[in-house]
Write a protein that holds these residues in place. Structure first.
Motif, PDB file in Angstrom:
ATOM      1  N   LEU A  17       0.809  -1.218   0.000  1.00  0.00           N
ATOM      2  CA  LEU A  17       0.000   0.000   0.000  1.00  0.00           C
ATOM      3  C   LEU A  17       0.843   1.269   0.000  1.00  0.00           C
ATOM      4  O   LEU A  17       0.332   2.360  -0.238  1.00  0.00           O
ATOM      5  CB  LEU A  17      -0.957  -0.014   1.199  1.00  0.00           C
ATOM      6  N   SER A  18       2.135   1.133   0.260  1.00  0.00           N
ATOM      7  CA  SER A  18       3.025   2.296   0.219  1.00  0.00           C
ATOM      8  C   SER A  18       3.721   2.441  -1.136  1.00  0.00           C
ATOM      9  O   SER A  18       4.534   3.338  -1.328  1.00  0.00           O
ATOM     10  CB  SER A  18       4.076   2.189   1.326  1.00  0.00           C
ATOM     11  N   PHE A  19       3.370   1.561  -2.084  1.00  0.00           N
ATOM     12  CA  PHE A  19       3.974   1.622  -3.419  1.00  0.00           C
ATOM     13  C   PHE A  19       3.256   2.685  -4.259  1.00  0.00           C
ATOM     14  O   PHE A  19       2.504   2.384  -5.173  1.00  0.00           O
ATOM     15  CB  PHE A  19       3.868   0.255  -4.103  1.00  0.00           C
ATOM     16  N   SER A  20       3.516   3.921  -3.966  1.00  0.00           N
ATOM     17  CA  SER A  20       2.780   5.010  -4.612  1.00  0.00           C
ATOM     18  C   SER A  20       3.085   5.138  -6.098  1.00  0.00           C
ATOM     19  O   SER A  20       2.332   5.775  -6.835  1.00  0.00           O
ATOM     20  CB  SER A  20       3.090   6.335  -3.910  1.00  0.00           C
ATOM     21  N   PHE A  21       4.180   4.541  -6.557  1.00  0.00           N
ATOM     22  CA  PHE A  21       4.556   4.663  -7.962  1.00  0.00           C
ATOM     23  C   PHE A  21       4.042   3.509  -8.818  1.00  0.00           C
ATOM     24  O   PHE A  21       4.189   3.528 -10.030  1.00  0.00           O
ATOM     25  CB  PHE A  21       6.086   4.722  -8.105  1.00  0.00           C
ATOM     26  N   ILE A  22       3.465   2.490  -8.197  1.00  0.00           N
ATOM     27  CA  ILE A  22       3.130   1.279  -8.936  1.00  0.00           C
ATOM     28  C   ILE A  22       1.989   1.525  -9.922  1.00  0.00           C
ATOM     29  O   ILE A  22       0.979   2.144  -9.597  1.00  0.00           O
ATOM     30  CB  ILE A  22       2.792   0.125  -7.969  1.00  0.00           C
ATOM     31  N   SER A  23       2.166   1.025 -11.157  1.00  0.00           N
ATOM     32  CA  SER A  23       1.134   1.157 -12.182  1.00  0.00           C
ATOM     33  C   SER A  23       0.546  -0.194 -12.575  1.00  0.00           C
ATOM     34  O   SER A  23      -0.597  -0.261 -13.005  1.00  0.00           O
ATOM     35  CB  SER A  23       1.708   1.847 -13.423  1.00  0.00           C
ATOM     36  N   THR A  24       1.341  -1.264 -12.421  1.00  0.00           N
ATOM     37  CA  THR A  24       0.881  -2.600 -12.797  1.00  0.00           C
ATOM     38  C   THR A  24       1.137  -3.570 -11.653  1.00  0.00           C
ATOM     39  O   THR A  24       2.270  -3.698 -11.186  1.00  0.00           O
ATOM     40  CB  THR A  24       1.622  -3.099 -14.053  1.00  0.00           C
ATOM     41  N   LEU A  25       0.086  -4.244 -11.202  1.00  0.00           N
ATOM     42  CA  LEU A  25       0.190  -5.178 -10.090  1.00  0.00           C
ATOM     43  C   LEU A  25      -0.475  -6.496 -10.472  1.00  0.00           C
ATOM     44  O   LEU A  25      -1.657  -6.524 -10.835  1.00  0.00           O
ATOM     45  CB  LEU A  25      -0.478  -4.598  -8.842  1.00  0.00           C
ATOM     46  N   ASN A  26       0.279  -7.572 -10.396  1.00  0.00           N
ATOM     47  CA  ASN A  26      -0.225  -8.896 -10.737  1.00  0.00           C
ATOM     48  C   ASN A  26      -0.205  -9.786  -9.511  1.00  0.00           C
ATOM     49  O   ASN A  26       0.853 -10.153  -9.005  1.00  0.00           O
ATOM     50  CB  ASN A  26       0.628  -9.505 -11.851  1.00  0.00           C
ATOM     51  N   LEU A  27      -1.395 -10.129  -9.020  1.00  0.00           N
ATOM     52  CA  LEU A  27      -1.549 -11.031  -7.877  1.00  0.00           C
ATOM     53  C   LEU A  27      -2.306 -12.294  -8.275  1.00  0.00           C
ATOM     54  O   LEU A  27      -2.895 -12.971  -7.436  1.00  0.00           O
ATOM     55  CB  LEU A  27      -2.289 -10.306  -6.747  1.00  0.00           C
ATOM     56  N   HIS A  28      -2.285 -12.606  -9.538  1.00  0.00           N
ATOM     57  CA  HIS A  28      -2.999 -13.752 -10.093  1.00  0.00           C
ATOM     58  C   HIS A  28      -2.559 -15.072  -9.433  1.00  0.00           C
ATOM     59  O   HIS A  28      -1.395 -15.290  -9.140  1.00  0.00           O
ATOM     60  CB  HIS A  28      -2.714 -13.820 -11.602  1.00  0.00           C
ATOM     61  N   GLY A  29      -3.550 -15.941  -9.197  1.00  0.00           N
ATOM     62  CA  GLY A  29      -3.249 -17.305  -8.803  1.00  0.00           C
ATOM     63  C   GLY A  29      -2.719 -17.487  -7.402  1.00  0.00           C
ATOM     64  O   GLY A  29      -1.883 -18.358  -7.168  1.00  0.00           O
ATOM     65  N   ASN A  30      -3.181 -16.667  -6.455  1.00  0.00           N
ATOM     66  CA  ASN A  30      -2.820 -16.849  -5.046  1.00  0.00           C
ATOM     67  C   ASN A  30      -4.038 -17.342  -4.272  1.00  0.00           C
ATOM     68  O   ASN A  30      -4.950 -17.929  -4.862  1.00  0.00           O
ATOM     69  CB  ASN A  30      -2.268 -15.544  -4.477  1.00  0.00           C
ATOM     70  N   SER A  31      -4.068 -17.118  -2.981  1.00  0.00           N
ATOM     71  CA  SER A  31      -5.223 -17.520  -2.161  1.00  0.00           C
ATOM     72  C   SER A  31      -5.719 -16.332  -1.349  1.00  0.00           C
ATOM     73  O   SER A  31      -6.191 -16.486  -0.215  1.00  0.00           O
ATOM     74  CB  SER A  31      -4.838 -18.679  -1.237  1.00  0.00           C
ATOM     75  N   ILE A  32      -5.630 -15.162  -1.901  1.00  0.00           N
ATOM     76  CA  ILE A  32      -6.022 -13.925  -1.202  1.00  0.00           C
ATOM     77  C   ILE A  32      -7.536 -13.881  -1.034  1.00  0.00           C
ATOM     78  O   ILE A  32      -8.280 -14.074  -1.991  1.00  0.00           O
ATOM     79  CB  ILE A  32      -5.530 -12.693  -1.988  1.00  0.00           C
ATOM     80  N   TYR A  33      -8.000 -13.630   0.181  1.00  0.00           N
ATOM     81  CA  TYR A  33      -9.427 -13.656   0.460  1.00  0.00           C
ATOM     82  C   TYR A  33     -10.019 -12.279   0.761  1.00  0.00           C
ATOM     83  O   TYR A  33     -11.238 -12.139   0.933  1.00  0.00           O
ATOM     84  CB  TYR A  33      -9.732 -14.624   1.602  1.00  0.00           C
ATOM     85  N   TYR A  34      -9.179 -11.244   0.833  1.00  0.00           N
ATOM     86  CA  TYR A  34      -9.732  -9.905   0.995  1.00  0.00           C
ATOM     87  C   TYR A  34      -8.746  -8.879   0.446  1.00  0.00           C
ATOM     88  O   TYR A  34      -7.537  -9.105   0.356  1.00  0.00           O
ATOM     89  CB  TYR A  34     -10.043  -9.599   2.462  1.00  0.00           C
TER      90      TYR A  34
END
Length: 388
Positions: free
Chosen positions: A48-65
């Motif tokens: 959440l502190s990655f203020s410069f990020i434009s592309t984020l890939n969290l595909h294929g994990n087990s994130i529930y929220y």
């Protein structure tokens, strides 16, 4: 980790490194981050502190929220959080006004995430396999949305009206199975691309387990440019397909087609035609009228189909890829060398090739054409007739 920094600032890191290295990456002002398939269960709050990020890939994990703090990623334009365990998104998600591409497919939402309605710059949205049974009317307010995948959702027998009213939409990925009408598209939307896939519902809907032909409404979509109807057990093409005069791409892979109607050859704007994995036994001479074709696929994995290639195929001066592999063609005609634009020739058969010899065919197009040239120089009349 600092040694792995590249000019593109794009990282794929292991599970063990995720939390240990996020702070270090943030100090490098990373703008693209790939955390896919790392068995992550909780959304890494340090992101959440990655203020410069434009592309984020969290595909294929087990994130529930997804935490409310995701709103701090105000420069985020591309988010892939597909194939996780999400059943909702926070309301704050709607404040990510820079988002243009969102993939939340294959999550058990059980309803439409209303926070998406606030993403007024959204251009590309994948919400397939999210257990969505209704699309809100205000969905049509996404004025910039050009590409939408709503497949594998229990949306009923008609395409939602809100989808049909999207003003910029030109590509729609849907399930053919279960749909009774495309009239909503016809009446409200100038759509350019339809990708339809099969599903279990297809076999439930038809007692004979077939989808015999295209719905009439599809053939009335005069602005359609790309149509993919793969693996839907289609047995025939209606004559009305000739109405799709703007089609540049047509894929009918893995169906039950045996005969190509002459009306198909009215589609003279076709650039890419895929008729692989069907039961077609010959290529009509009328193929010569499809002058713009660059890709033609008649391949088969079932060991049946074509036995010869008509000379008329040489009229396709722009053809760059021809796939006829897996058929019963025992002799490859030398007149193929007239296809000057051809860069790929995929022609291994399910039976041994007699001419050219099998060991030549196995080496690919360049060796095959070189072989043809040598044969022509021999001026053997019984062979050269294939090269006229």
């Amino acid at each position: 980790m600092a040694d792995s920094i590249t000019e593109s600032r794009h990282y794929t890191i292991s599970t063990k490194e995720v939390l240990d290295n996020l702070k270090l990456l943030n100090s490098q002002e990373v703008d693209k981050l790939d955390l896919s398939k790392l068995s992550i269960r909780e959304f890494p709050t340090s992101l959440l502190s990655f203020s410069f990020i434009s592309t984020l890939n969290l595909h294929g994990n087990s994130i529930y929220y997804v935490p409310k703090g995701i709103v701090y990623l105000q420069m985020l334009t591309d988010l892939d959080i597909s194939y996780n365990m999400l059943d909702k998104l926070p309301h704050e998600f709607s404040n990510l006004k820079s988002l243009k591409t969102v993939n939340i497919s294959n999550n058990p939402f059980g309803g439409f995430p209303n926070c998406l309605l606030g993403l007024d710059q959204l251009e590309h949205l994948n919400i397939s396999s999210c257990r969505i049974d209704e699309v809100p009317k205000s969905f049509s307010n996404l004025k910039e949305l050009m590409w939408l995948n709503i497949s594998q959702n229990p949306l009923g027998k008609h395409i939602p009206l809100a989808v049909c009213k999207l003003p910029a939409l030109n590509t729609l990925v849907i399930d053919m199975a279960g749909l009774q009408s495309f009239s909503g598209i016809k009446n409200h939307l100038v759509i350019e691309h339809i990708y339809a896939s099969s599903s279990i519902a297809l076999h439930i809907m038809h007692d004979d387990n077939t989808f015999p032909s295209l719905p009439e409404d599809v053939c009335n979509l005069g602005q359609l440019k790309s149509l993919k109807l793969n693996r839907v057990n289609m047995h025939q093409l209606p004559n009305e397909i000739q109405n799709l005069i703007l089609l540049t791409q047509l894929s009918l892979c893995d169906n039950k087609l045996e005969i190509l109607p002459k009306q198909l050859f009215s589609l003279t704007n076709l650039v890419d035609l895929n008729l692989s994995q069907n039961k077609i036994t010959f290529i009509p001479k009328a193929i010569s009228v499809l002058k713009k074709l660059e890709v033609l696929d008649f391949s088969s994995q079932k060991g049946n189909g074509l036995e010869e290639i008509p000379e008329e195929i040489c009229s396709l001066k722009h053809l760059s890829k021809l796939s006829i592999r897996g058929n019963k063609i025992s002799q490859l005609p030398g007149y193929l060398h007239h296809l000057k634009s051809l860069s790929q020739l995929l022609c291994l058969q399910c039976i041994p090739m007699i001419f050219p010899p099998q060991f030549i065919v196995e080496k690919g197009k360049e060796v095959i054409f070189s072989f043809f040239c040598k044969i022509v120089k021999l001026k053997e009349p019984n062979v050269c007739r294939w090269f006229c």
